[in-house]
Design an enzyme around this catalytic site. Structure first.
Site, PDB file in Angstrom:
ATOM      1  N   SER A 164      -1.319   0.525   3.415  1.00 33.30           N
ATOM      2  CA  SER A 164      -1.880  -0.330   2.359  1.00 33.30           C
ATOM      3  C   SER A 164      -2.975   0.439   1.645  1.00 33.30           C
ATOM      4  O   SER A 164      -3.591   1.349   2.228  1.00 33.30           O
ATOM      5  CB  SER A 164      -2.456  -1.602   2.977  1.00 33.30           C
ATOM      6  OG  SER A 164      -3.233  -2.328   2.041  1.00 33.30           O
TER       7      SER A 164
ATOM      8  N   TYR B 113      -8.012  -4.929   9.497  1.00 33.90           N
ATOM      9  CA  TYR B 113      -6.772  -4.667   8.768  1.00 33.90           C
ATOM     10  C   TYR B 113      -6.835  -3.305   8.082  1.00 33.90           C
ATOM     11  O   TYR B 113      -5.952  -2.463   8.246  1.00 33.90           O
ATOM     12  CB  TYR B 113      -6.525  -5.770   7.739  1.00 33.90           C
ATOM     13  CG  TYR B 113      -5.245  -5.570   6.959  1.00 33.90           C
ATOM     14  CD1 TYR B 113      -4.031  -6.009   7.466  1.00 33.90           C
ATOM     15  CD2 TYR B 113      -5.252  -4.933   5.712  1.00 33.90           C
ATOM     16  CE1 TYR B 113      -2.846  -5.816   6.760  1.00 33.90           C
ATOM     17  CE2 TYR B 113      -4.079  -4.731   5.005  1.00 33.90           C
ATOM     18  CZ  TYR B 113      -2.885  -5.180   5.533  1.00 33.90           C
ATOM     19  OH  TYR B 113      -1.713  -4.977   4.839  1.00 33.90           O
TER      20      TYR B 113
END
Length: 257
Positions: free
Chosen positions: A138, A148
């Site tokens: 990401s 994350y």
């Protein structure tokens, strides 16, 4: 015909990879937790494109799930030529608001599973002198933003390091770093998306097409959109302290923690 194994194949980026690879004539091994959805997906892709689509139900937050997929990747008689490590999720909430169990589950899926599955796949691929791995990370990997982002930063660093170690072996590895994509990701995490500007959304099918082109060109990192390439350019020149404040504010508003 070559075979591709895709984790998290039933929705979002994983489903887009499955559609594109099936259309290109690749047989598939579809991996997710929901057997019914996997079976429906496999039937549709077989009927539409005439390819073989194998179903493998596995929860990559468990050792048993990881081991089952690793065993399939290590099968020398029915080899996998392309691995797409796509399975992942986000947690809603700031650091210390998310339970430790949920944080560890994320690391199991984003880090341990990626390590073990990549290792199983590339060991077999190196023996054959060919193969590829796409590890979906990401753009959050490049900013200081919670578990994350940290887990996706690990994916990027691991993938690029492994790619260097396997250079010349015929095995290609690439970290794919998308931005916001219209999938089930945010819904599953209970995150609202109403405030995300339209220009920040990417189309999953176009993203996959760009990613496969980058893999074919031997890139080890793919940020498959000019908008996000520009944003990542700004990230590189923004002071770390200022960047942390900006990403903390925008992360609470838009993204996973």
């Amino acid at each position: 015909m070559t075979t591709a194994l895709i984790t998290g194949s039933t929705a979002g980026i994983g489903a887009a990879f499955a559609r594109r690879l099936a259309a290109d004539g690749h047989n598939l091994v579809l991996v997710a937790r929901d057997t019914a959805r996997l079976t429906e997906q496999a039937t549709e892709l077989h009927d539409r494109h005439g390819i073989e689509a194998e179903v493998l139900t596995a929860d990559l937050a468990t050792d048993a799930g990881i081991e089952a997929v690793a065993a399939r990747l290590g099968d020398r008689k029915d080899p996998v030529d392309l691995l797409v490590n796509n399975a992942g999720f986000g947690n809603k909430g700031r650091y210390l608001d998310v339970s430790m169990a949920d944080e560890l589950r994320m690391l199991k899926v984003h880090v341990e599973a990626v390590l073990r599955l990549t290792s199983a796949a590339t060991a077999a691929m190196r023996e054959r002198g060919r193969g590829g791995v796409v590890n979906v990370a990401s753009v959050a990997a490049f900013v200081p933003r919670g578990t994350y982002g940290a887990s996706k930063a690990w994916v990027v660093q691991f993938t690029q390091g492994a790619a260097r170690d396997l250079a010349g072996s015929g095995v290609r590895l690439m970290a794919l770093c998308p931005g916001f994509v219209r999938t089930e990701f945010h819904q599953r995490a209970g995150m609202g998306t109403e405030n995300i500007p339209n220009w920040m959304w990417l189309d999953a099918d176009k993203l996959v097409a760009a990613a496969l082109t980058d893999l074919a060109h031997g890139k080890t990192l793919s940020v498959p959109d000019p908008r996000y390439k520009a944003l990542m350019g700004l990230v590189k020149v923004t002071p770390r302290g200022l960047l942390g404040g900006i990403t903390s504010k925008t992360g609470r508003k838009y993204g996973p923690q």
